[in-house]
Motif scaffolding. Structure first.
Motif, PDB file in Angstrom:
ATOM      1  N   GLY A  61     -60.946 -15.834  -6.501  1.00 30.45           N
ATOM      2  CA  GLY A  61     -62.018 -16.429  -5.727  1.00 30.45           C
ATOM      3  C   GLY A  61     -63.037 -15.444  -5.206  1.00 30.45           C
ATOM      4  O   GLY A  61     -63.034 -14.257  -5.548  1.00 30.45           O
ATOM      5  N   ASP A  62     -63.918 -15.970  -4.342  1.00 27.64           N
ATOM      6  CA  ASP A  62     -65.019 -15.184  -3.798  1.00 27.64           C
ATOM      7  C   ASP A  62     -64.521 -13.911  -3.110  1.00 27.64           C
ATOM      8  O   ASP A  62     -63.575 -13.941  -2.325  1.00 27.64           O
ATOM      9  CB  ASP A  62     -65.812 -16.027  -2.797  1.00 27.64           C
ATOM     10  CG  ASP A  62     -66.526 -17.197  -3.461  1.00 27.64           C
ATOM     11  OD1 ASP A  62     -66.660 -17.149  -4.699  1.00 27.64           O
ATOM     12  OD2 ASP A  62     -66.934 -18.138  -2.755  1.00 27.64           O
ATOM     13  N   GLY A  63     -65.178 -12.819  -3.411  1.00 25.45           N
ATOM     14  CA  GLY A  63     -64.853 -11.547  -2.776  1.00 25.45           C
ATOM     15  C   GLY A  63     -63.793 -10.753  -3.503  1.00 25.45           C
ATOM     16  O   GLY A  63     -63.708  -9.538  -3.333  1.00 25.45           O
ATOM     17  N   LEU A  64     -62.960 -11.410  -4.292  1.00 28.17           N
ATOM     18  CA  LEU A  64     -61.877 -10.736  -5.006  1.00 28.17           C
ATOM     19  C   LEU A  64     -62.034 -10.846  -6.518  1.00 28.17           C
ATOM     20  O   LEU A  64     -61.717  -9.918  -7.257  1.00 28.17           O
ATOM     21  CB  LEU A  64     -60.517 -11.294  -4.574  1.00 28.17           C
ATOM     22  CG  LEU A  64     -60.132 -11.051  -3.108  1.00 28.17           C
ATOM     23  CD1 LEU A  64     -58.829 -11.784  -2.769  1.00 28.17           C
ATOM     24  CD2 LEU A  64     -59.977  -9.563  -2.833  1.00 28.17           C
ATOM     25  N   GLY A  65     -62.484 -11.996  -6.999  1.00 28.16           N
ATOM     26  CA  GLY A  65     -62.737 -12.181  -8.417  1.00 28.16           C
ATOM     27  C   GLY A  65     -61.480 -12.262  -9.262  1.00 28.16           C
ATOM     28  O   GLY A  65     -60.369 -12.483  -8.758  1.00 28.16           O
ATOM     29  N   VAL A  66     -61.637 -12.060 -10.559  1.00 26.33           N
ATOM     30  CA  VAL A  66     -60.522 -12.156 -11.504  1.00 26.33           C
ATOM     31  C   VAL A  66     -59.716 -10.862 -11.490  1.00 26.33           C
ATOM     32  O   VAL A  66     -60.275  -9.773 -11.580  1.00 26.33           O
ATOM     33  CB  VAL A  66     -61.033 -12.438 -12.933  1.00 26.33           C
ATOM     34  CG1 VAL A  66     -59.877 -12.413 -13.925  1.00 26.33           C
ATOM     35  CG2 VAL A  66     -61.753 -13.782 -12.987  1.00 26.33           C
ATOM     36  N   HIS A  67     -58.410 -11.004 -11.343  1.00 26.20           N
ATOM     37  CA  HIS A  67     -57.508  -9.852 -11.379  1.00 26.20           C
ATOM     38  C   HIS A  67     -56.580  -9.988 -12.575  1.00 26.20           C
ATOM     39  O   HIS A  67     -56.119 -11.084 -12.902  1.00 26.20           O
ATOM     40  CB  HIS A  67     -56.672  -9.776 -10.097  1.00 26.20           C
ATOM     41  CG  HIS A  67     -57.363  -9.052  -8.979  1.00 26.20           C
ATOM     42  ND1 HIS A  67     -57.019  -7.794  -8.563  1.00 26.20           N
ATOM     43  CD2 HIS A  67     -58.415  -9.425  -8.217  1.00 26.20           C
ATOM     44  CE1 HIS A  67     -57.803  -7.422  -7.571  1.00 26.20           C
ATOM     45  NE2 HIS A  67     -58.670  -8.391  -7.340  1.00 26.20           N
ATOM     46  N   THR A  68     -56.280  -8.863 -13.199  1.00 22.72           N
ATOM     47  CA  THR A  68     -55.323  -8.811 -14.302  1.00 22.72           C
ATOM     48  C   THR A  68     -54.028  -8.204 -13.791  1.00 22.72           C
ATOM     49  O   THR A  68     -54.032  -7.092 -13.258  1.00 22.72           O
ATOM     50  CB  THR A  68     -55.866  -7.966 -15.464  1.00 22.72           C
ATOM     51  OG1 THR A  68     -57.091  -8.545 -15.934  1.00 22.72           O
ATOM     52  CG2 THR A  68     -54.857  -7.906 -16.604  1.00 22.72           C
ATOM     53  N   LEU A  69     -52.935  -8.939 -13.928  1.00 26.26           N
ATOM     54  CA  LEU A  69     -51.618  -8.455 -13.518  1.00 26.26           C
ATOM     55  C   LEU A  69     -50.742  -8.294 -14.746  1.00 26.26           C
ATOM     56  O   LEU A  69     -50.678  -9.191 -15.603  1.00 26.26           O
ATOM     57  CB  LEU A  69     -50.959  -9.415 -12.519  1.00 26.26           C
ATOM     58  CG  LEU A  69     -51.553  -9.396 -11.103  1.00 26.26           C
ATOM     59  CD1 LEU A  69     -52.717 -10.363 -10.981  1.00 26.26           C
ATOM     60  CD2 LEU A  69     -50.490  -9.748 -10.060  1.00 26.26           C
ATOM     61  N   THR A  70     -50.060  -7.166 -14.835  1.00 23.73           N
ATOM     62  CA  THR A  70     -49.225  -6.857 -15.997  1.00 23.73           C
ATOM     63  C   THR A  70     -47.742  -6.876 -15.621  1.00 23.73           C
ATOM     64  O   THR A  70     -47.383  -6.820 -14.447  1.00 23.73           O
ATOM     65  CB  THR A  70     -49.581  -5.482 -16.566  1.00 23.73           C
ATOM     66  OG1 THR A  70     -49.287  -4.477 -15.585  1.00 23.73           O
ATOM     67  CG2 THR A  70     -51.046  -5.398 -16.930  1.00 23.73           C
ATOM     68  N   GLY A  71     -46.894  -6.921 -16.657  1.00 26.37           N
ATOM     69  CA  GLY A  71     -45.443  -6.861 -16.451  1.00 26.37           C
ATOM     70  C   GLY A  71     -44.890  -8.054 -15.713  1.00 26.37           C
ATOM     71  O   GLY A  71     -43.857  -7.956 -15.040  1.00 26.37           O
ATOM     72  N   GLN A  72     -45.519  -9.215 -15.861  1.00 24.47           N
ATOM     73  CA  GLN A  72     -45.126 -10.403 -15.106  1.00 24.47           C
ATOM     74  C   GLN A  72     -44.051 -11.230 -15.833  1.00 24.47           C
ATOM     75  O   GLN A  72     -43.748 -10.997 -16.996  1.00 24.47           O
ATOM     76  CB  GLN A  72     -46.354 -11.269 -14.839  1.00 24.47           C
ATOM     77  CG  GLN A  72     -47.488 -10.529 -14.140  1.00 24.47           C
ATOM     78  CD  GLN A  72     -47.100 -10.004 -12.779  1.00 24.47           C
ATOM     79  OE1 GLN A  72     -46.907 -10.759 -11.840  1.00 24.47           O
ATOM     80  NE2 GLN A  72     -46.990  -8.679 -12.649  1.00 24.47           N
ATOM     81  N   LEU A  73     -43.491 -12.184 -15.092  1.00 15.26           N
ATOM     82  CA  LEU A  73     -42.479 -13.102 -15.632  1.00 15.26           C
ATOM     83  C   LEU A  73     -43.091 -14.481 -15.817  1.00 15.26           C
ATOM     84  O   LEU A  73     -43.845 -14.947 -14.961  1.00 15.26           O
ATOM     85  CB  LEU A  73     -41.290 -13.219 -14.674  1.00 15.26           C
ATOM     86  CG  LEU A  73     -40.631 -11.920 -14.217  1.00 15.26           C
ATOM     87  CD1 LEU A  73     -39.561 -12.227 -13.167  1.00 15.26           C
ATOM     88  CD2 LEU A  73     -40.023 -11.193 -15.398  1.00 15.26           C
ATOM     89  N   SER A  74     -42.766 -15.123 -16.907  1.00 20.30           N
ATOM     90  CA  SER A  74     -43.214 -16.493 -17.160  1.00 20.30           C
ATOM     91  C   SER A  74     -42.016 -17.429 -17.035  1.00 20.30           C
ATOM     92  O   SER A  74     -40.958 -17.184 -17.624  1.00 20.30           O
ATOM     93  CB  SER A  74     -43.830 -16.602 -18.557  1.00 20.30           C
ATOM     94  OG  SER A  74     -44.235 -17.928 -18.824  1.00 20.30           O
ATOM     95  N   ILE A  75     -42.189 -18.489 -16.260  1.00 25.80           N
ATOM     96  CA  ILE A  75     -41.103 -19.443 -16.007  1.00 25.80           C
ATOM     97  C   ILE A  75     -41.509 -20.819 -16.522  1.00 25.80           C
ATOM     98  O   ILE A  75     -42.572 -21.337 -16.164  1.00 25.80           O
ATOM     99  CB  ILE A  75     -40.786 -19.559 -14.488  1.00 25.80           C
ATOM    100  CG1 ILE A  75     -40.686 -18.173 -13.836  1.00 25.80           C
ATOM    101  CG2 ILE A  75     -39.521 -20.381 -14.279  1.00 25.80           C
ATOM    102  CD1 ILE A  75     -39.581 -17.309 -14.341  1.00 25.80           C
ATOM    103  N   ALA A  76     -40.672 -21.423 -17.344  1.00 23.63           N
ATOM    104  CA  ALA A  76     -40.901 -22.783 -17.824  1.00 23.63           C
ATOM    105  C   ALA A  76     -40.047 -23.751 -17.017  1.00 23.63           C
ATOM    106  O   ALA A  76     -38.881 -23.476 -16.731  1.00 23.63           O
ATOM    107  CB  ALA A  76     -40.547 -22.891 -19.311  1.00 23.63           C
ATOM    108  N   ALA A  77     -40.629 -24.866 -16.629  1.00 23.91           N
ATOM    109  CA  ALA A  77     -39.894 -25.870 -15.861  1.00 23.91           C
ATOM    110  C   ALA A  77     -38.784 -26.487 -16.698  1.00 23.91           C
ATOM    111  O   ALA A  77     -38.929 -26.681 -17.911  1.00 23.91           O
ATOM    112  CB  ALA A  77     -40.843 -26.959 -15.385  1.00 23.91           C
TER     113      ALA A  77
END
Length: 445
Positions: free
Chosen positions: A243-259
């Protein structure tokens, strides 16, 4: 077929080029989907905001990259914080908890552009700097935007969920980070406010673990409550708009969870940000911060603890079990020592030594105390006594001779190495809990 590690290495080499393509929101290594159903094949997955056949040929994702199978999944990631105008009505978990614990509603006391925010207090942690209890949540739940400050007050439940300022305030921001891997914040807990190292509807926290592909997990959040899912992607790199003031951030090494859609349609939704993700044994593996439909993305917990300089708080019952085990371990060790002492000064051996000390068969070697020679030296001395006895078989039959060696050889001596190994097995479970470890290492009462 490439291993998971080999697929991760290939993904890391090509992900920047893939992320630069129009519409791509993330890249990870996970289970390939066919017709909307998960298969057992592991692939390099490219996440896109919208799947379509109407794209130029040069922008299409190839079926293989460096020999690795690929997949394209539709995922547009959004922060899972809830926001509402200041006069918005209450929703979700509005419980005022007398004792703070994980999985409950919280939010900042301040308003941002006349809006209030709600997220989840994920878990109680230990501040490594002070060893005091603190609360863990996301940066975007507690700090929200670039206008935050250390000391900003927090309320439980959130103001969206009937929290009142200042009467429901419980603490303030100690530290917060929005880095290339972690979206986290640590909140102090005011003196006199109780806290427990457990998660609502889940129970005591047992420690932390690294997530693995296919691991069954669950979480308790402010909006969707207790939900279940599976780690379906690892080493994820995702783009998220803060959002405003921070913008798009790229995060690496993350976990993906499926419901686990047989139990819940979604694993998380807006307001669940800050929840910790826990395996089936009660070990925390991740910190939830965003989602895309039935998919959720989380920071790996090890990175969260390291960047925020905190340790996971372990449930009291777990500490009690460990301390009881340690007491039993110490007691068993003491019993073994006593048995060894009794064997060395065994009255039968002493009587034999006295009787035959100046006998016709010559002096018997004195076993002496158990010295540097350890168990092996003691056995040699006892066998010397047995040898003398064997020469007196004429009037001391085998059935009357004391067995001086078997009691010792039948009971293994607890070496220093074995002691360290056993202690290490216990401390493994609480290696990330500084305060818990200190309590565990305290001498038993």
């Amino acid at each position: 077929m490439a291993t998971v590690d080999e697929l991760v290495a290939i993904k890391e080499r090509v992900e920047q080029e893939l992320l630069g393509r129009p519409g791509v929101t993330g890249v990870d290594v996970g289970y390939k989907e066919v017709g909307g159903e998960r298969t057992d094949q592991i692939a390099i997955r490219v996440h896109v905001a919208r799947k379509t056949d109407d794209i130029p040929h040069e922008e299409r994702i190839p079926e293989q990259i460096e020999g690795a199978v690929t997949d394209v999944v539709e995922r547009r990631y959004e922060l899972h914080v809830a926001t509402a105008p200041l006069d918005f009505s209450a929703q979700a978990d509005t419980t005022h908890y007398a004792t703070l614990e994980g999985g409950i509603s919280m939010g900042p006391s301040r308003t941002i552009d006349n809006h209030i925010f709600a997220g989840t207090l994920g878990a109680i942690v230990i501040d490594n700097a002070t060893h005091a209890h603190a609360a863990l949540t996301n940066f975007h739940v507690a700090a929200v935007d670039s206008g935050w400050h250390t000391g900003d007050r927090m309320v439980q439940p959130s103001r969206i969920d009937t929290g009142v300022v200042p009467s429901d305030e419980f603490g303030a921001i100690l530290r917060a980070t929005l880095s290339g891997q972690v979206d986290g914040a640590v909140i102090s807990i005011d003196p006199g406010k109780d806290s427990a190292c457990k998660i609502a509807e889940i129970g005591n926290v047992r420690g932390t673990r690294a997530a693995t592909l296919g691991m069954a997990v669950r979480k308790r959040g402010r909006t969707t409550g207790l939900t279940y899912g599976t780690v379906d992607g690892i080493s994820a790199t995702v783009n998220v708009d803060y959002g405003d003031g921070l913008g798009v951030h790229t995060l690496t090494g993350q976990l993906s969870i499926a419901a686990d859609t047989a139990r819940n349609a979604l694993f998380s939704d807006h307001g669940d940000s800050g929840s910790v993700i826990v395996d089936g044994d009660g070990f925390v593996v991740g910190l939830l911060f965003a989602g895309a439909g039935a998919s959720t993305v989380a920071n790996p917990i090890a990175a969260v603890l390291a960047e925020l300089n905190i340790s996971m708080c372990i449930g009291k019952s777990i500490i009690k079990d460990l301390k009881d085990s340690r007491k039993d371990f110490v007691k068993d060790k003491e019993i073994r020592k006593e048995l060894q002492k009794e064997l060395v000064i065994d009255k039968r051996a002493k009587d034999i030594r006295d009787v035959f000390k100046n006998g016709e068969h010559g002096p018997v070697p004195d076993p002496g105390p158990l010295g540097p020679g350890g168990q092996a030296g003691l056995e040699q001395r006892l066998r010397a006594i047995e040898d003398q006895l064997s020469r007196l078989g004429g009037f001391v039959g085998p059935e009357l001779r004391p067995d001086l060696v078997s009691p010792l050889t039948g009971q293994e001596t607890l070496t220093d190495a074995e002691t360290r190994q056993l202690r290490g097995e216990l401390e493994q479970q609480v290696a990330d809990a500084v305060a818990a470890k200190a309590e565990f290492d305290a001498p038993p009462a």
